[in-house]
Design an enzyme around this catalytic site. Structure first.
Site, PDB file in Angstrom:
ATOM      1  N   ASP A  13      28.482  42.648  34.147  1.00 51.81           N
ATOM      2  CA  ASP A  13      29.622  42.917  33.620  1.00 51.81           C
ATOM      3  C   ASP A  13      30.884  42.540  33.653  1.00 51.81           C
ATOM      4  O   ASP A  13      30.467  41.046  33.501  1.00 51.81           O
ATOM      5  CB  ASP A  13      30.591  43.655  35.254  1.00 51.81           C
ATOM      6  CG  ASP A  13      31.652  45.015  35.168  1.00 51.81           C
ATOM      7  OD1 ASP A  13      31.878  45.729  33.423  1.00 51.81           O
ATOM      8  OD2 ASP A  13      32.711  44.844  35.963  1.00 51.81           O
ATOM      9  N   SER A  14      31.922  42.678  32.586  1.00 52.51           N
ATOM     10  CA  SER A  14      33.058  42.304  32.081  1.00 52.51           C
ATOM     11  C   SER A  14      33.811  40.910  33.820  1.00 52.51           C
ATOM     12  O   SER A  14      34.153  39.989  33.735  1.00 52.51           O
ATOM     13  CB  SER A  14      34.024  42.623  31.689  1.00 52.51           C
ATOM     14  OG  SER A  14      34.670  43.755  32.651  1.00 52.51           O
TER      15      SER A  14
HETATM   16  N1  DGL Z   1      33.645  47.279  32.251  1.00 47.26           N
HETATM   17  C1  DGL Z   1      34.450  47.316  31.892  1.00 47.26           C
HETATM   18  C2  DGL Z   1      34.600  48.346  31.375  1.00 47.26           C
HETATM   19  O1  DGL Z   1      33.072  49.507  31.561  1.00 47.26           O
HETATM   20  C3  DGL Z   1      36.171  47.666  32.518  1.00 47.26           C
HETATM   21  C4  DGL Z   1      37.312  46.012  32.187  1.00 47.26           C
HETATM   22  C5  DGL Z   1      37.680  45.657  30.723  1.00 47.26           C
HETATM   23  O2  DGL Z   1      37.969  45.891  30.352  1.00 47.26           O
HETATM   24  O3  DGL Z   1      36.520  44.394  30.752  1.00 47.26           O
HETATM   25  O4  DGL Z   1      34.827  49.130  30.190  1.00 47.26           O
END
Ligand code: DGL
Length: 268
Positions: A13-14
């Site tokens: 994930d980010s």
């Molecule tokens: N993980 C991102 C998503 O699910 C959300 C957080 C971000 O903008 O990096 O889109």
């Protein structure tokens, strides 16, 4: 040498939000070891371009494959929308995003076929949910709204604060008169706001794509004969982040109430 079945499931994930997907995989596939990568140095992805999100995603997938994972799950909706569809064919290991599983559940539970999705700016702009729903059930209609402030509200522990309610009301007003009966929470962080969203959209079914993706992982592992055997020990979670782990460890508590090892590493 580990047998392929005993190799870990890679999740990225980010940042910290993808732990909602880890939680779901833990619940549905309790014997699978998990290696998680949170790109905390470069979060958020939700306002970045397709090219940038593709580059970041490739770097992380290469890292996870280098750690020997048997499958990669992009927990991030933004990476799943902007990168996974085009880059998954570059890998011999299956790479799975969260979009299709969320859409599949929504199309199944919706009676009216009028479905909403909320996500980051980049996810909504990519129209990935529109294409996925069209493929899954062309008779459904999708209404999309980006809710960019939701991520910061969750990460700052404002999920139960009146300010969140006020912002959610403002964003969700878009759905007034659209007569949707199902809403896809198209972002890793939004399941944490389920109660606030439900209070505003009482009659609407909320679909959390994290739940669906664990089922998709199970099917994929079973089809490939790669499901981990029952373990005597508890399955492990190993976390890697691209920035200092302190903030991640604190935030991780919101998503996953479990202790695990977090190391800083550099990718790319
Ligand atoms: N993980 C991102 C998503 O699910 C959300 C957080 C971000 O903008 O990096 O889109």
């Amino acid at each position: 040498m580990k047998s392929r079945k005993n190799q870990a499931v890679g999740v990225f994930d980010s940042g910290v939000g993808g732990l909602t997907v880890v939680k779901s995989i833990r619940k549905h596939l309790p014997d699978e070891d998990i290696i998680y990568f949170g790109d905390t140095a470069r979060v958020p992805y939700g306002n970045k371009s397709r090219e940038t999100v593709k580059r970041f995603s490739r770097e992380i997938i290469d890292f996870l494959i280098g750690r020997g994972v048997k499958i990669v799950v992009a927990a991030c909706n933004t990476a799943s929308s902007l990168a996974v569809p085009s880059i998954k064919k570059e890998y011999s290991v299956p790479v799975l995003g969260v979009i299709d599983s969320g859409v599949r559940i929504a199309a199944r539970v919706s009676k009216s076929g009028r479905i909403g999705v909320i996500g980051t700016d980049s996810t909504v702009r990519s129209r990935a949910y529109d294409s996925a729903l069209k493929k899954c059930d062309p008779s459904c209609t999708l209404f999309s709204r980006s809710c960019p402030l939701f991520v910061s509200l969750v990460e700052n522990r404002f999920s139960r604060d009146p300010v969140t309610r006020a912002i959610a009301e403002r964003y969700l007003k878009y759905f007034d008169g659209k007569h949707i009966d199902t809403l896809i929470l198209g972002c890793t962080h939004y399941p944490i706001l389920k109660t606030a969203i439900h209070d505003i959209m009482k009659k609407v079914i909320l679909v959390d794509s994290a739940t669906g993706v664990a089922q998709s992982v199970a099917i994929m592992l079973d089809n490939a004969g790669l499901r981990a055997a029952k373990r005597k020990r508890a399955a492990r979670i190993q976390c890697f982040v691209s920035d200092d782990p302190t903030g991640f460890k604190k935030a991780a508590n919101i998503f996953l109430k479990e202790e695990f090892d977090v190391k800083k590493t550099v990718v790319g």
